[in-house]
Design an enzyme around this catalytic site. Structure first.
Site, PDB file in Angstrom:
ATOM      1  N   GLY A  11       0.840  -1.199   0.000  1.00  0.00           N
ATOM      2  CA  GLY A  11       0.000   0.000   0.000  1.00  0.00           C
ATOM      3  C   GLY A  11       0.876   1.249   0.000  1.00  0.00           C
ATOM      4  CB  SER A  12       0.150   4.694   1.145  1.00  0.00           C
ATOM      5  OG  SER A  12      -1.019   4.784   0.365  1.00  0.00           O
ATOM      6  CB  THR A  13       4.177   1.472   3.765  1.00  0.00           C
ATOM      7  OG1 THR A  13       4.019   0.220   3.078  1.00  0.00           O
ATOM      8  CG2 THR A  13       3.152   1.554   4.877  1.00  0.00           C
ATOM      9  CE1 TYR A  14       7.772  -1.167  -2.811  1.00  0.00           C
ATOM     10  CE2 TYR A  14       6.546  -0.511  -4.749  1.00  0.00           C
ATOM     11  CZ  TYR A  14       7.564  -1.229  -4.178  1.00  0.00           C
ATOM     12  OH  TYR A  14       8.373  -2.009  -4.963  1.00  0.00           O
TER      13      TYR A  14
END
Lengths: 377, 651
Positions: free
Chosen positions: B331-334
């Site tokens: 998800g957005s942790t990427y």
């Protein structure tokens, strides 16, 4: 009528060889009975193995040497092909890749090489019979070392030694120069002597032996000093030596071996069955067994001497000497003068595969003996 | 030509004579070798007969293995996680017993034998050799020992043995790290024989099956000793002749702080998920939590069917080591990694801005941003703080999937981190070559440019373990320093009191390159990413979770889709079945200026990262950095939907 039919069925069975083999089998069953006192199923299994092996021998005795000559190359190629298959996708059991899964069962292709190897090398020399040159020995050496290398890599030292010996015997009978044989033997003796005399130093764990795997070094060192590994392989040697020694001159009597019956002898119905025999029948029993093996080998050598063609001479000589190698390596290992490698006592140890291979060899010897006159005319 | 014929004949005769000579030589060799054997047999059976006769008589001398005691496992502060205790077992050697069933019936009159004990015994009997000693009852009470001792003469082949048992005093806590031992199976036995270790396991009954117990088996087991004993006719030892003592296994000191571990596990509570905390400077794992867990004590003596079915059949998969083996889209942790990759590849400058209309059009497919109407003008720092999807749709499209893969591989995405327990999953770092290899049919093997877009926001084929995300976070925290995550701090040899660090081998990244010691990022590039990450807990999605923290942290929330929405559908947690709800992520490190801890938190089906994952990270940081325990012990609070002020942030 019946007599004549029987006579025809057994026409190709050499009575002398048949007689000696039967005596060895009887001895084997006697020991087997004692060694498997707690697993009676094994005794029956082995009797069944004898039946199968006997049939194989009978069939082999019908096959004329000319056919064997024609079969040599295909059998060898199939054998090497299977060994390569084992190398690439063999089944791993107990730390070695020796087996090939062929759907219904697993087979051990190295066993085929015990017969295929002498056939092939004998075929090769037969093809070059008119003029055997040094380079032919080199070529035979390559034919020999490829499968031996594959077997040794599995690793299966026992079988590799037997297959190697089988090929070397053919080369020896084909006239391998003494100038090569004598230095090789001397070197071997010197190496063995060196290992024995410097044991303490070279068996230290930090000393690596070039060309040897750790476990192979370990086995040789254990032989020299069994006490160094009382829980592992050393245990086999310690206990089998005690069994043999305590047999004395006359032995403790059939079914009365204490080492055997108190379960001190490991693998007592397979590779170490000789320890059971030595304990129960003593030195006298051993001498009888040695005599039987001498007779078997003697008869084989006589068959080789009478064999009509170059091919059958080499083959008969080599097969005979394989029997010797089996017997010598096994008894040497049980009595603690050779390292523990997996070689059974011929015609005595439990195990169907080895039995079939050995009987195949005997059948081939019988065929060579029977067909000698047919070719000479 | 009669002359030539004669030569040939003569040659043939000569050849046969030479062959006969060889046969004689072979015969002599046989005789010589057999003579050598005969001499050996004479030596053994006649010359030294008395000695061997005596040896056989006393054989009766038996060599018994003495198993060593297994090394202890402690946390970094010395709290014991695995220890041994001694207890009596009642054991039967089947080969020495005539009628097993009758014997067990008789025994049951003296000591309690449960149906469960019988079943286990039958199972062991089928797996073992008849001369092995097999337990029919374990952990006898003193009274039972005394009762059996009085009746011992009646039972040939039955004995009481003192055995060491393994115990895991904390039960479920850190169960996935410590693992457990179990009885040596046929497969283990083959492995031992393969590695030439079988002799050292004579007398050992257990072997490490999973976790640290498995991967450090070599250190923990120790060296088996042996004892020469005289045995009576029944095979019982009556006198010890000589003894080689065993050498106890080495103790292991883990990198785990068990208090932190406990806080992390309790914070996850009854939700499924993982917490991985790493010291970025050393790679030491401070916490490695996987929930739900199991009680490793159940496995030591062979787990019974009911417990096994409950564990193995549970839909929550308590036996699954989630941080190690669970691969999830990040998800957005990427996004911070994407941003650093873009700077590194020269595809973006930090100050470059985009104008976000709230969606990205690829062909006629509309990739939506969570914020209706978009975030306006967005530069790199803002893209991280507000988690702007459009920025990363564009970026992924500009970079292309293969450039992304080449930039992401050095972080360890898609490859084994090399942690010192077995069973790690590599996850998936998507690329055109990955897809070509992964699928069979040509039309599946082709990479479609549209598939690249969602890679940019950590969706699509991306799948990484919580361990990988924590490891990659630690790399950013430590300015590019790559440290293989480790669970064992050092091996402690009790005899010499020496402490030895464990060398972990260098691993390879997803491209097959050996991992370097440090990734060569430009300091100004790292500074941009860190500025963005520091903004998140202050003004971004995790601001509520980190309100009032006594330190400055940096982090990024993430939400991994389990279930894909149709193009114009809006995600509504209430309408989606619990097991299809989004996974919540949080990656973070602290303190921001000199990081001492980096974490990745995953809560399966936890919804938004800000709601359920970030509060867990907060509790972990609080304890590690300030020693503050949670006000209310137990599961971390669920922080409701971000308020109106922060609603313009995506997740």
């Amino acid at each position: 009528m019946i007599r004549r039919a029987l006579a025809r069925v057994f026409a190709n069975i050499d009575p002398a060889l048949g007689g000696i083999v039967s005596l060895l089998l009887l001895t084997g069953m006697l020991v087997m009975y004692s060694a498997t006192y707690d697993q009676p199923g094994r005794f029956v299994d082995q009797a069944r193995n004898f039946g199968v092996a006997f049939l194989v021998m009978w069939v082999a005795a019908q096959v004329p040497p000319q056919t064997l000559l024609r079969l040599a190359v295909p059998v060898y190629l199939v054998g090497v092909g299977l060994l390569l298959a084992v190398f690439l996708f063999g089944v791993r059991k107990k730390g070695a890749t020796r087996w090939l899964n062929v759907g219904v069962t697993t087979i051990q292709p190295s066993e085929i090489m015990k017969i295929a190897m002498p056939l092939m090398i004998a075929w090769y020399f037969h093809k070059h019979e008119t003029l055997v040159r040094v380079r032919d020995f080199a070529a035979a050496g390559v034919l020999l070392l490829v499968p031996v290398g594959l077997i040794a890599k599995q690793p299966d030292l026992g079988t590799a030694i037997l297959v190697f010996a089988a090929g070397v015997y053919v080369m020896f009978f084909a006239g391998l120069s003494w100038r090569l044989i004598i230095p090789a033997v001397l070197f071997g003796v010197a190496a063995a002597a060196a290992v024995v005399s410097f044991e303490e130093r070279i068996c230290q764990p930090e000393v690596a032996w070039p060309g040897f795997k750790d476990y192979q070094k370990h086995r040789i060192c254990t032989l020299l000093d069994p006490a160094s590994d009382p829980l592992g392989k050393g245990f086999h040697t310690i206990q089998s030596t005690i069994a043999v020694g305590s047999g004395g001159i006359t032995g403790k009597g059939w079914l009365k071996g204490t080492q055997t019956h108190l379960e001190f002898i490991p693998e007592r119905h397979t590779d170490f069955i000789f320890a059971v025999y030595a304990e129960e029948f003593g030195l006298l029993g051993i001498l009888v067994l040695l005599l039987l093996y001498c007779l078997l080998i003697g008869r084989g050598l006589v068959i080789a001497a009478n064999a009509p063609t170059y091919f059958s001479r080499l083959l008969a000589g080599a097969i005979t000497m394989i029997f010797f190698t089996y017997a010598f390596v096994n008894m040497g290992m049980v009595s603690g003068i050779l390292p523990v490698v997996g070689v059974p006592l011929p015609l005595v140890s439990y195990g169907g595969t080895a039995l079939v291979t050995l009987f195949l060899g005997i059948g081939m010897l019988m065929s060579i003996q029977k067909h000698r006159k047919l070719v000479q005319t | 030509m009669p002359g030539a014929g004669a030569t040939e004949l003569k040659n043939a005769e000569e050849e046969i004579r030479a062959f006969h000579l060889r046969l004689v030589a072979a015969g002599l060799l046989v005789l010589a070798c057999f003579a050598l054997l005969a001499v050996r047999f004479f030596y053994l059976q006649v010359a030294n007969y008395d000695e061997y006769q005596a040896a056989a008589e006393e054989n009766r001398i038996s060599i018994l293995p003495i198993p060593p005691s297994r090394g202890l496992i402690t946390d970094r502060n010395g709290v014991v996680l695995a220890r041994n205790f001694s207890a009596y077992t009642l054991e039967i050697t089947p080969s020495k017993v005539a009628d097993l069933d009758a014997t067990i019936e008789e025994l049951a009159k003296i000591v309690e034998v449960q149906p469960r004990d019988r079943r286990r015994f039958q199972k062991l009997l089928a797996e073992s050799r008849t001369f092995d000693s097999l337990p029919i009852r374990t952990r006898l009470t003193d009274e039972e020992v005394a009762r059996f001792a009085a009746h011992r003469w009646r039972f040939r082949g039955v004995d009481i043995k003192a055995r060491l048992f393994r115990q895991y005093p904390l039960g479920e806590v850190a169960a996935h790290v410590v693992g457990y031992i179990g009885r040596i199976s046929q497969k283990d036995q083959e492995m031992l024989e393969e590695r030439e270790l079988a002799a050292n396991y004579k007398g050992s009954e257990h072997i490490g099956k999973i976790g640290i117990e498995q991967s450090y088996e070599r250190e923990l087991h120790g060296i088996t000793g042996s004892e020469q004993v005289e045995v009576d006719a029944g095979g019982r030892a009556v006198r010890t002749l000589s003894r080689t003592p065993p050498v106890a296994g080495n103790n292991l000191v883990l990198t785990i702080d068990i208090e932190l571990q406990r806080i992390a596990e309790e914070a996850l509570g009854d939700r499924k998920g993982a917490v991985v905390a790493i010291d970025p400077m050393t790679g030491e794992l401070l916490a490695f939590a996987s929930r739900p867990a199991f009680d490793p004590n159940l496995f030591v003596d062979g787990i019974d069917t009911a417990n096994w079915d409950a564990l193995n059949g549970s839909p929550d998969k308590p036996l699954l080591n989630r941080p190690l083996r669970g691969a999830y889209p990040p998800g957005s942790t990427y996004k911070p990694f994407m941003a650093l990759a873009a700077l590194n590849a020269g595809k973006r400058r930090p100050e470059q801005t985009i104008s976000d209309p709230g969606y990205f059009m690829f062909g006629n497919h509309r990739f939506r941003d969570d914020k209706v109407g978009g975030h306006g003008v967005v530069d790199m720092v803002k893209s991280i703080v507000v988690s702007c999807d459009t920025y990363y749709y564009l970026l992924a499209n500009d970079m292309g999937v293969d450039t992304i893969a080449r930039q992401m591989a050095p972080f360890g995405f898609g490859s084994l981190t090399g942690i010192d327990i077995e069973g790690e999953t590599a996850g998936v770092l998507p690329s055109t070559w990955w897809k070509a290899k992964r699928f069979r049919r040509p039309e599946q093997q082709k990479w479609y440019a549209g598939e690249t877009i969602s890679i940019g926001i950590g969706q699509g084929y991306n799948a990484y373990t919580p361990l990988q995300l924590a490891h990659a976070t630690a790399i950013i925290a430590a300015d590019g320093l790559v440290k293989t995550p480790r669970l064992v701090r050092h091996v402690h040899d009790v005899r010499t009191d020496a402490r030895r660090a464990v060398e972990l081998p260098i691993t390879r990244d997803a491209l097959g390159q050996p991992r370097p010691e440090r990734l060569p990022f430009k300091p100004e590039h790292l500074a941009v990413i860190k500025r963005g990450l520091e903004g998140v807990p202050i003004a971004g999605t995790s601001a509520r979770a980190f309100a009032g923290a006594g330190y400055v942290s940096a982090g990024k929330t993430g939400t991994a889709q389990v279930f894909s929405l149709k193009q114009n559908e809006k995600y509504d947690a209430k309408r989606v079945a619990a097991h299809l709800r989004d996974h919540a992520w949080y990656m973070a490190y602290a303190p921001a200026d000199k990081p001492r801890i980096a974490v990745a938190v995953l809560v399966e089906n936890g919804g938004f990262g800000a709601q359920s994952a970030a509060p867990i990270a907060r509790m972990v940081f609080d304890y590690h950095l300030t020693g503050k325990r949670p006000d209310k012990p137990g599961q971390a609070p669920f922080i409701g939907k971000p308020d109106a002020a922060s609603e313009d942030e995506d997740d």
